[in-house]
Design a protein around this motif. Structure first.
Motif, mmCIF file in Angstrom:
data_model
loop_
_atom_site.group_PDB
_atom_site.id
_atom_site.type_symbol
_atom_site.label_atom_id
_atom_site.label_comp_id
_atom_site.label_asym_id
_atom_site.label_seq_id
_atom_site.Cartn_x
_atom_site.Cartn_y
_atom_site.Cartn_z
ATOM 1 N N HIS A 1 39.300 43.958 29.573
ATOM 2 C CA HIS A 1 38.042 44.048 30.250
ATOM 3 C C HIS A 1 38.156 45.138 31.741
ATOM 4 N N LEU A 2 39.353 44.732 32.415
ATOM 5 C CA LEU A 2 39.462 45.175 33.530
ATOM 6 C C LEU A 2 39.602 46.736 33.775
ATOM 7 N N ALA A 3 40.410 46.978 32.610
ATOM 8 C CA ALA A 3 40.742 48.699 32.215
ATOM 9 C C ALA A 3 39.627 49.421 31.726
ATOM 10 N N ALA A 4 38.925 48.737 30.500
ATOM 11 C CA ALA A 4 38.121 49.677 29.772
ATOM 12 C C ALA A 4 36.549 49.347 30.321
ATOM 13 N N GLU A 5 36.405 48.195 30.879
ATOM 14 C CA GLU A 5 34.898 48.041 31.276
ATOM 15 C C GLU A 5 34.782 48.460 32.681
ATOM 16 N N ARG A 6 35.800 47.856 33.531
ATOM 17 C CA ARG A 6 35.502 47.837 35.121
ATOM 18 C C ARG A 6 36.379 49.038 35.504
ATOM 19 N N ARG A 7 36.797 49.704 34.506
ATOM 20 C CA ARG A 7 37.757 50.860 34.691
ATOM 21 C C ARG A 7 38.559 51.000 35.952
ATOM 22 N N LEU A 8 39.273 49.866 36.289
ATOM 23 C CA LEU A 8 40.199 49.792 37.443
ATOM 24 C C LEU A 8 41.600 50.518 37.118
ATOM 25 N N SER A 9 42.151 50.740 38.150
ATOM 26 C CA SER A 9 43.502 51.650 37.954
ATOM 27 C C SER A 9 44.447 50.713 37.282
ATOM 28 N N LEU A 10 45.382 51.290 36.789
ATOM 29 C CA LEU A 10 46.730 50.710 36.110
ATOM 30 C C LEU A 10 47.302 49.818 37.186
ATOM 31 N N HIS A 11 47.420 50.244 38.302
ATOM 32 C CA HIS A 11 48.209 49.724 39.313
ATOM 33 C C HIS A 11 47.439 48.292 39.582
ATOM 34 N N THR A 12 46.063 48.166 39.692
ATOM 35 C CA THR A 12 45.259 47.072 40.030
ATOM 36 C C THR A 12 45.410 46.068 39.014
ATOM 37 N N VAL A 13 45.193 46.676 37.569
ATOM 38 C CA VAL A 13 45.329 45.786 36.451
ATOM 39 C C VAL A 13 46.610 45.064 36.413
ATOM 40 N N THR A 14 47.605 45.935 36.809
ATOM 41 C CA THR A 14 49.230 45.288 36.765
ATOM 42 C C THR A 14 49.070 44.226 37.668
#
Length: 294
Positions: free
Chosen positions: A10-23
């Protein structure tokens, strides 16, 4: 797919947060699972989250680190209650420990002039590129990621504006000062000799590829050394300098918020404290009743 994996997607695909933030979110949630000895997240209550916070504090973590992890946990449970059928959010009502806010280091107007007025030895193309980058930093208050993410068509030389993609991929328009525009114009012919036909990045290296944030940091360090600056200079200091100097001149906090791309004005208010520090220092040095006796 388990609950944590769904949240990260959800964070990566919908909120489009960066890989660094998702990690970072993934790491915080994995730490929560460790702190509760592997118990299912769906079964945790307020007492469990409070106990996890106590364990974090016992590890001598900074209050800001504990607050960040609690924020990550709260975000997960908010998502799980809305999407996954969790009955309650055990993080609600829990307050993070108060952190002492450290004011950012800034550069004075004279120091900025000294930095931007110099030039580095070596390749003229790199010198032109670096000047354009650092003038844009100071002129428009950009984040490092925003600067390296600029494409050629993002800067409008006629209108004196740039379209910037900030956090959460939100775009905003920022003004570009005359000296920054002149520096970009001087860089473009040099860039054309380095870039390939399909390169869109505004700032590229000798191989024609988009500059990395680390490369910009290293170049700024070199400029600062050759300009004779005694203090360590990092890219975000130019953003701080922009905000502080504009606020000192205009007093318009809302305008500075919009130019910086802050979602909340409370984030921008740190610069009012910096402004007050500056005024207090001037007062101590200038007012007869404020001078310390020798």
């Amino acid at each position: 797919m388990d609950a944590v994996a769904q949240y990260l997607q959800h964070l990566a695909a919908e909120r489009r947060l960066s890989l660094h933030t998702v990690t970072a979110y993934q790491r915080d949630l994995a730490n929560l699972i460790r702190l509760v000895d592997g118990r299912p997240l769906a079964e945790l209550g307020v007492a469990d989250i409070r106990g996890a916070i106590v364990k974090l504090r016992s590890q001598a973590l900074a209050a800001s680190s504990v607050a960040r992890q609690l924020s990550s946990w709260r975000g997960f449970y908010t998502f799980a209650c809305r999407r996954l059928g969790y009955s309650s959010n055990p993080c609600l009502g829990l307050r993070p420990p108060k952190a002492v806010k450290a004011l950012p280091a800034i550069l004075s107007p004279d120091t900025c002039t000294q930095l931007l007025g110099g030039r580095t030895d070596g390749d003229d193309a790199l010198a032109a590129r670096d000047r354009a980058m650092f003038e844009l930093f100071y002129s428009s208050g950009l984040r490092l990621s925003e600067l390296t993410g600029l494409d050629l068509n993002d800067v409008n030389l006629q209108s004196g504006e740039a379209q910037v993609t900030g956090k959460g991929r939100k775009t905003r328009i920022v003004p570009v000062g005359r000296q920054a525009l002149d520096a970009v114009k001087a860089w473009l012919p040099q860039r054309q000799m380095l870039a390939g036909d399909n390169d869109t990045a505004l700032f590229i290296g000798l191989r024609g590829t988009r500059l990395t944030p680390r490369s910009v940091q290293l170049r700024l360090n070199r400029w600062a050394l050759q300009a004779g600056l005694s203090q360590h200079v990092h890219p975000h200091m130019l953003r701080h300098a922009f905000a502080t100097h504009v606020l000192q001149s205009s007093g318009d906090l809302r305008a500075v918020q919009e130019m910086l791309g802050h979602a909340s004005i409370s984030t921008t208010q740190v610069y009012t404290h910096l402004d007050w520090q500056h005024l207090a220092k001037v007062y101590d040095q200038a007012h007869p009743r404020a001078r310390k006796k020798g």
